[in-house]
Design an enzyme around this catalytic site. Structure first.
Site, mmCIF file in Angstrom:
data_model
loop_
_atom_site.group_PDB
_atom_site.id
_atom_site.type_symbol
_atom_site.label_atom_id
_atom_site.label_comp_id
_atom_site.label_asym_id
_atom_site.label_seq_id
_atom_site.Cartn_x
_atom_site.Cartn_y
_atom_site.Cartn_z
ATOM 1 N N GLU A 197 -8.384 3.916 -3.074
ATOM 2 C CA GLU A 197 -8.587 4.920 -2.021
ATOM 3 C C GLU A 197 -8.993 6.224 -2.681
ATOM 4 O OE1 GLU A 197 -5.809 5.451 1.203
ATOM 5 O OE2 GLU A 197 -5.268 3.321 1.176
ATOM 6 N N ASN B 64 0.852 -1.195 0.000
ATOM 7 C CA ASN B 64 0.000 0.000 0.000
ATOM 8 C C ASN B 64 0.884 1.240 0.000
ATOM 9 O OD1 ASN B 64 -2.570 1.628 0.700
ATOM 10 N ND2 ASN B 64 -1.146 2.198 2.339
ATOM 11 N N GLU B 65 0.622 2.139 -0.901
ATOM 12 C CA GLU B 65 1.357 3.413 -0.953
ATOM 13 C C GLU B 65 2.850 3.178 -0.680
ATOM 14 O OE1 GLU B 65 -0.613 6.578 1.240
ATOM 15 O OE2 GLU B 65 -2.373 6.412 -0.039
ATOM 16 N N TYR C 172 -7.370 11.530 -3.136
ATOM 17 C CA TYR C 172 -8.399 12.075 -2.247
ATOM 18 C C TYR C 172 -8.756 13.493 -2.668
ATOM 19 C CZ TYR C 172 -7.761 8.254 1.134
ATOM 20 O OH TYR C 172 -7.741 7.036 1.762
HETATM 21 O O1 AHR Z 1 -7.349 6.235 4.294
HETATM 22 C C1 AHR Z 1 -6.406 6.750 5.186
HETATM 23 C C2 AHR Z 1 -4.976 6.582 4.684
HETATM 24 O O2 AHR Z 1 -4.803 7.288 3.507
HETATM 25 C C3 AHR Z 1 -4.547 5.181 4.319
HETATM 26 O O3 AHR Z 1 -4.153 4.432 5.408
HETATM 27 C C4 AHR Z 1 -3.385 5.434 3.420
HETATM 28 O O4 AHR Z 1 -3.201 4.413 2.479
HETATM 29 C C5 AHR Z 1 -3.698 6.771 2.798
HETATM 30 O O5 AHR Z 1 -2.642 7.643 2.931
#
Ligand code: AHR
Length: 531
Positions: A335, A203-204, A280
């Protein structure tokens, strides 16, 4: 996205949006917007996985939100709360990504199996330094996924784990009960192998997952893709496990290039079946926009930012097309969502925010964008399912409330696995200060039973919109469905007032120009078009 390192203050902008807006008459010169629906043309399937969820060990996303324990007074089945399960069943969640997030790259699965009293208590250093009791582990997650009728999307630990640890985890979940790993699972209550449909390879990894360069990650990814095997005998052909590699952070192309170039060059020994994108809607970093009180400029800014998802997908899809013109590897946006300032008096590391009509509009706009890119975007996971960021559900002890975003997911159910149908329209303009946005957005699809559906969002917080749906290749004399709106764009559902933003019946009839839909300001309408 970078994790929080210090507490945030809630933005104190206190302007109120639009109490009188619903009552406002439509300006005289507002011509109807004609939406042309080409029902004779079939586009790609809108994969139901586009409506996936993300549940991380973060704040009360799992503990309190999903897991209350077997001895809780909150009604539960084997420790998992019944009200939440029912609500999630009702939106047919196609897959759940777990255990993180940043948490995944510090998660050691052996801490979360076996008798509860023997499980190791650890610190969740990513998220508020909370004690992680590990009482919700692999078997509990699989039980949860089973109870809600979904598929498991498990992310393995590349950052601080090893290939062997990840391989043994998937072996534990999927091996025959005659093997040692399978026997251990059976002893923990589940003799039959679990189905692990999706496997996240880290992840990331460009940030909290180990700050790896694209080339370093790609080398690691190949080892995990090769050695982490699924032994479930039923997972062959279309049921085979799909491995999803870490991909880009927002617009950064470097991971997209490196991972896709290596995928193109893969040999028989390994492969990947998905590339992740994280993006996001934040309004800047660290997030300072309030989830409950915001002015129209903040509203317009966030909507504008979220509409950027379209260009982002197009950008990465173009790189993917270079290496994978047949679009075998889906872009998995695992995400996304609005990330706002934490609510006052909450642990800032728990990422608690309210969810307003604005967030519902943001969700609908994103779902429309995903549908338009359905040829490449075949899975997404909104962040996060319960009590964290843009949640579907908020809980507080025994109380539960469904958010406006939840209602959008429910209204969009007919779009799961539907066939995309092209629409064209002149969206008009919504102007706020120097921000200019399209006033409406629309998508159409034919559902798995052959019925036609139209979803229209009027994102203008003040002006109603008159839509004329013009069909070719099919006839529509009426439309029936639901509308989601409220008196204010910052309206929220609370435990005390859970029905402020809930869908209401909506219908329309054909006139001589076509089917006329009268959309209130700041609304989402989803209707079935009936002959
Ligand atoms: O969703 C919150 C965080 O956002 C997650 O843990 C991470 O993958 C991202 O930075």
């Amino acid at each position: 996205m970078i994790r929080l390192t210090r507490p945030l203050t809630v933005c104190a902008v206190a302007m109120v949006l639009g109490a009188p807006a619903l009552a406002q008459a439509q300006p005289k010169n507002d011509a109807p917007i004609t939406v042309k629906i080409d029902a004779g043309v079939s586009g790609p399937k809108i994969d139901r996985n586009i409506f996936g969820q993300f549940a991380e060990h973060l704040g009360t996303g799992i503990y309190g939100g999903v897991w209350v324990g077997k001895d809780s007074t909150i009604p539960n089945t084997r420790g998992i709360r019944n009200d939440v399960v029912q609500a999630l069943r009702d939106i047919k969640v196609p897959n759940v990504r777990w255990p993180g997030g940043c948490f995944a790259d510090e998660y050691h699965w052996r801490h979360g199996i076996g008798p509860a009293e023997n499980r190791r208590k650890t610190i969740n250093s990513n998220w508020g330094g909370a004690v992680e009791p590990n009482t919700f582990g692999t078997d509990e997650f699989m039980d949860f996924v089973d109870q809600i009728g979904s598929e498991a999307y498990v992310s393995v630990n590349i950052g601080s784990g090893s290939v062997q640890e990840a391989a043994e985890w998937v072996e534990y979940m999927t091996a025959d009960p005659q093997t040692t790993a399978g026997k251990e699972r059976a002893a923990n209550g589940h003799p039959a192998p679990y189905k692990v449909k999706y496997l996240g390879l880290g992840n990331e990894s460009w940030s909290c997952g180990g700050a790896m360069t694209p080339d370093y990650y790609t080398s690691e990814m190949k080892r995990y893709a090769r050695f982490v095997r699924n032994y479930n005998p039923k997972q062959t052909g279309a049921e085979a496990m799909q491995r999803i590699a870490v991909g880009p952070n927002q617009a950064d192309p470097t991971y997209t290039e490196a991972v896709m170039a290596s995928q193109k060059g893969h040999d028989w020994a390994w492969n990947i079946e998905g590339l992740s994108l994280h993006s996001y809607t934040t309004g800047g970093w660290p997030p300072s926009y309030s989830s409950t009180k915001f002015d129209e400029t903040a509203y317009a800014k966030l909507v504008k930012e979220t509409l950027g998802m379209d260009g982002l997908i197009a950008q990465h899809a173009a790189i993917m097309d270079k290496y994978d013109p047949d679009k075998k590897v889906p872009l998995v946006i695992d995400e996304w969502g609005v990330w706002l300032a934490p609510l006052e008096n909450t642990n800032p590391g728990f990422l608690v925010q309210q969810n307003s009509l604005r967030d519902a509009i943001v969700a609908a706009l994103n779902l429309n964008i995903f549908a338009r890119h359905a040829d490449r975007v075949r899975m997404t996971n909104i962040a996060q399912m319960i009590n964290v960021l843009q949640a579907m559900i908020l809980t507080d002890k025994d109380k539960m409330v469904l958010t406006p975003t939840y209602h959008v997911y429910k209204m969009y159910l007919p779009f799961q696995d539907a066939t995309f149908i092209p629409v064209s329209f002149d969206a008009g303009t919504y102007v706020q200060g120097d921000i200019k946005l399209p006033r409406v957005d629309a998508v159409a699809a034919r559902d798995t039973q052959g019925k036609l559906w139209l979803a229209v969002t009027n994102l203008d917080p003040a002006r109603p919109a008159s839509i004329v749906a013009n069909l070719s290749g099919a006839k529509a004399m009426s439309a029936r469905g639901q509308v989601l709106t409220a008196g204010r764009v910052d309206a929220v559902n609370t435990f005390e007032a859970p029905g402020v933003v809930t869908p209401k019946p909506f219908s329309a009839k054909a006139g001589h120009d076509g089917l006329k839909l009268d959309l209130p300001a700041k609304s989402i309408v989803v209707v079935q078009l009936e002959p």
